[in-house]
Design a protein around this motif. Structure first.
Motif, PDB file in Angstrom:
ATOM      1  N   ILE A 141       2.251   1.767  -3.408  1.00 34.53           N
ATOM      2  CA  ILE A 141       1.239   2.430  -4.483  1.00 34.53           C
ATOM      3  C   ILE A 141       0.705   3.768  -4.155  1.00 34.53           C
ATOM      4  O   ILE A 141       0.684   4.680  -5.039  1.00 34.53           O
ATOM      5  CB  ILE A 141      -0.258   1.341  -4.479  1.00 34.53           C
ATOM      6  N   GLU A 199      -8.002  -3.779  -8.960  1.00 39.15           N
ATOM      7  CA  GLU A 199      -7.327  -4.334 -10.081  1.00 39.15           C
ATOM      8  C   GLU A 199      -7.893  -3.773 -11.531  1.00 39.15           C
ATOM      9  O   GLU A 199      -9.076  -3.643 -11.654  1.00 39.15           O
ATOM     10  CB  GLU A 199      -7.354  -5.867 -10.056  1.00 39.15           C
ATOM     11  N   GLY A 253      -7.653  -0.189   1.151  1.00 41.46           N
ATOM     12  CA  GLY A 253      -6.357  -0.062   1.099  1.00 41.46           C
ATOM     13  C   GLY A 253      -5.618   0.930   1.539  1.00 41.46           C
ATOM     14  O   GLY A 253      -4.445   0.911   1.941  1.00 41.46           O
ATOM     15  N   LEU A 313      -7.592  -3.722  -2.909  1.00 40.40           N
ATOM     16  CA  LEU A 313      -6.949  -3.177  -4.140  1.00 40.40           C
ATOM     17  C   LEU A 313      -7.811  -3.212  -5.027  1.00 40.40           C
ATOM     18  O   LEU A 313      -8.647  -4.032  -5.166  1.00 40.40           O
ATOM     19  CB  LEU A 313      -5.614  -4.004  -4.333  1.00 40.40           C
ATOM     20  N   PRO A 358       0.836  -1.318  -0.127  1.00 40.57           N
ATOM     21  CA  PRO A 358       0.043  -0.153  -0.155  1.00 40.57           C
ATOM     22  C   PRO A 358       0.726   1.279  -0.034  1.00 40.57           C
ATOM     23  O   PRO A 358       0.498   2.194  -0.806  1.00 40.57           O
ATOM     24  CB  PRO A 358      -0.784  -0.105   1.314  1.00 40.57           C
ATOM     25  N   ALA A 360      -7.391  -8.175  -3.440  1.00 39.05           N
ATOM     26  CA  ALA A 360      -7.973  -7.373  -4.581  1.00 39.05           C
ATOM     27  C   ALA A 360      -9.419  -7.718  -4.750  1.00 39.05           C
ATOM     28  O   ALA A 360     -10.573  -6.854  -4.517  1.00 39.05           O
ATOM     29  CB  ALA A 360      -7.505  -7.182  -5.844  1.00 39.05           C
ATOM     30  N   THR A 404      -1.648   4.961  -9.527  1.00 43.70           N
ATOM     31  CA  THR A 404      -1.922   3.413 -10.049  1.00 43.70           C
ATOM     32  C   THR A 404      -0.586   2.979 -10.789  1.00 43.70           C
ATOM     33  O   THR A 404      -0.033   3.479 -11.724  1.00 43.70           O
ATOM     34  CB  THR A 404      -3.069   3.638 -11.110  1.00 43.70           C
ATOM     35  N   TYR A 438      -2.768  -1.612 -10.363  1.00 44.33           N
ATOM     36  CA  TYR A 438      -3.240  -1.631  -9.052  1.00 44.33           C
ATOM     37  C   TYR A 438      -3.486  -0.229  -8.714  1.00 44.33           C
ATOM     38  O   TYR A 438      -2.400   0.447  -8.806  1.00 44.33           O
ATOM     39  CB  TYR A 438      -2.616  -2.663  -8.101  1.00 44.33           C
ATOM     40  N   SER A 439      -4.361  -0.014  -7.761  1.00 45.45           N
ATOM     41  CA  SER A 439      -4.580   1.286  -6.879  1.00 45.45           C
ATOM     42  C   SER A 439      -5.236   0.924  -5.787  1.00 45.45           C
ATOM     43  O   SER A 439      -5.527  -0.077  -5.496  1.00 45.45           O
ATOM     44  CB  SER A 439      -5.360   2.455  -7.710  1.00 45.45           C
ATOM     45  N   LEU A 440      -5.122   1.853  -4.748  1.00 50.92           N
ATOM     46  CA  LEU A 440      -5.973   1.536  -3.611  1.00 50.92           C
ATOM     47  C   LEU A 440      -7.271   1.857  -3.516  1.00 50.92           C
ATOM     48  O   LEU A 440      -7.701   2.746  -4.126  1.00 50.92           O
ATOM     49  CB  LEU A 440      -4.969   2.316  -2.388  1.00 50.92           C
ATOM     50  N   MET A 463      -1.946 -10.551  -4.187  1.00 48.13           N
ATOM     51  CA  MET A 463      -2.561  -9.235  -4.571  1.00 48.13           C
ATOM     52  C   MET A 463      -3.877  -9.350  -4.995  1.00 48.13           C
ATOM     53  O   MET A 463      -4.693  -8.751  -4.921  1.00 48.13           O
ATOM     54  CB  MET A 463      -1.667  -8.393  -5.242  1.00 48.13           C
TER      55      MET A 463
END
Length: 387
Positions: A69, A107, A123, A105, A66, A100, A73, A117-119, A96
């Motif tokens: 990230i 995806e 996350g 996360l 985390p 997700a 992204t 991936y972003s939070l 991961m």
């Protein structure tokens, strides 16, 4: 990266053989058919496999994914290259993707079909070092899913039916708080986690009780850690004299002194160290203690404090027989009840609380079971029982 347990022999992880099954009376078996069977099968599989995701979450958080990230992204390759350590990329990607799927996360696919991936909001709570504008739950993942706690859960069956020791002690060779004393990094994760709870429970604590009646009087937080709760109380009620009481090593570790709070060193088991006050505040003290330890603390407070002093205990109150155990709050309370069992603590029903208090000279005056502070933030007010 994933922290290893210290000074532990492999024998601590060996489960003793199951005891011989007891001779049970024959009973008629309960059967499922049709739609009931179809609904029950995935429910059982889901319940039994939740730990798959928990350990995947620990891997992701302990690697700092985390934090890597952040607000961006990133492709999976960019994440791996930023971790600062060597990883098994196949295993990390699997984990991961698993977290997700649970909403940790987000995806997506990149321009060339790569994993991006972003939070999510969940996350984002697992980042560290964000600052005072947002809490971090990473310390909680570090505590709950650490190798020590993970192994302790594996000893819970032994403690239940095989005559085993307290699960945490069976793994580490000592009780939880004693272990924290000699492992400062582990202890910091614990105190940070408790501070997180303090922040999240503040609304329940301060909105669920009339603190104004203690203007001009003294309130002491016993087991007050870094003094956060009393600092908040002082900011809201400047006329209250606030004390924060804890073990000497805890007080000595404080670097950011709480404004307007007097720090007091002592031990709850030693009445001679307990300061006089008009209200004794104890948050999440008793659920870490056995009945024997809780009795000693209540007796210590009773002998040391003036006759007029009130106690406010903040803790979980479990549902009693016939109450709705499936409500969200009660489900969480019952989960925490099992968690406290792993390190020798105990949570209690209202009847059990009353029994504990009355046996040590304290009478229940008021209880607020559901507060905005969450499932562990019930407020119990006590006074010394009249002879």
């Amino acid at each position: 990266p994933h922290r290893k347990m210290t000074n532990q022999s492999s024998s601590n992880f060996d489960r003793p053989p199951h005891p011989d099954p007891p001779i049970r009376p024959a009973v008629e078996k309960a059967l499922l058919r049709g739609e009931e069977l179809e609904a029950a099968l995935p429910a059982v599989l889901g319940l039994a496999s939740e730990h798959f995701f928990s350990q995947c979450l620990y891997t992701v958080v302990s690697l700092g994914v985390p934090d890597v990230i952040g607000a961006g992204t990133l492709s999976f390759r960019e994440i791996v290259d930023s971790l600062g350590c060597s990883v098994n990329e196949d295993l990390l990607l699997r984990q991961m993707r698993a977290v997700a799927s649970k909403g940790v996360l987000l995806e997506s696919a990149g321009e060339n079909g790569e994993f991006m991936y972003s939070l999510t909001p969940v996350g984002k709570l697992l980042q560290t070092g964000v600052g005072p504008q947002m809490p971090s739950m990473a310390c909680g993942i570090e505590m709950w899913l650490s190798s020590e706690m993970w192994s302790a859960w594996g000893k819970l069956p032994d403690a239940t039916y095989a005559g085993g020791d307290i699960p945490y002690r069976a793994v580490t060779g000592m009780l939880f708080l004693d272990y924290c004393k000699i492992h400062p990094t582990y202890a910091k994760a614990f105190t940070d986690f408790m501070s997180f709870f303090t922040a999240s429970e503040a609304k329940g604590i301060f909105d669920g009780y009339d603190w104004s009646v203690y203007n001009g009087k003294t309130v002491c937080d016993f087991g007050g850690s870094f003094g956060t709760t009393m600092a908040t109380l002082k900011a809201r009620y400047p006329q209250i004299n606030t004390l924060s009481f804890d073990l000497p090593e805890v007080i000595d570790s404080i670097t950011d002194l709480p404004k307007g709070v007097e720090l007091v060193k002592g031990n709850l088991f030693d009445p001679s160290t307990i300061p006089k006050c008009d209200l004794a505040f104890l948050k999440h003290v008793f659920h870490t203690m056995s009945d024997e330890q809780s009795n000693k603390i209540l007796q210590s407070l009773h002998s040391a404090l003036p006759a007029h002093t009130k106690l406010v205990v903040v803790d979980s109150v479990l549902p009693g027989p016939g109450e709705d155990i499936c409500s969200p709050l009660n489900t969480e309370r019952l989960q925490y009840s099992c968690l406290t069992a792993t390190f020798g603590g105990k949570t209690r029903t209202l009847v059990e609380w009353q029994t504990l208090f009355s046996a040590n000279g304290w009478a229940l005056e008021e209880i607020v079971r559901d507060t905005p502070g969450g499932p562990l933030c019930c407020l119990i007010t006590l006074a010394k029982a009249k002879n």
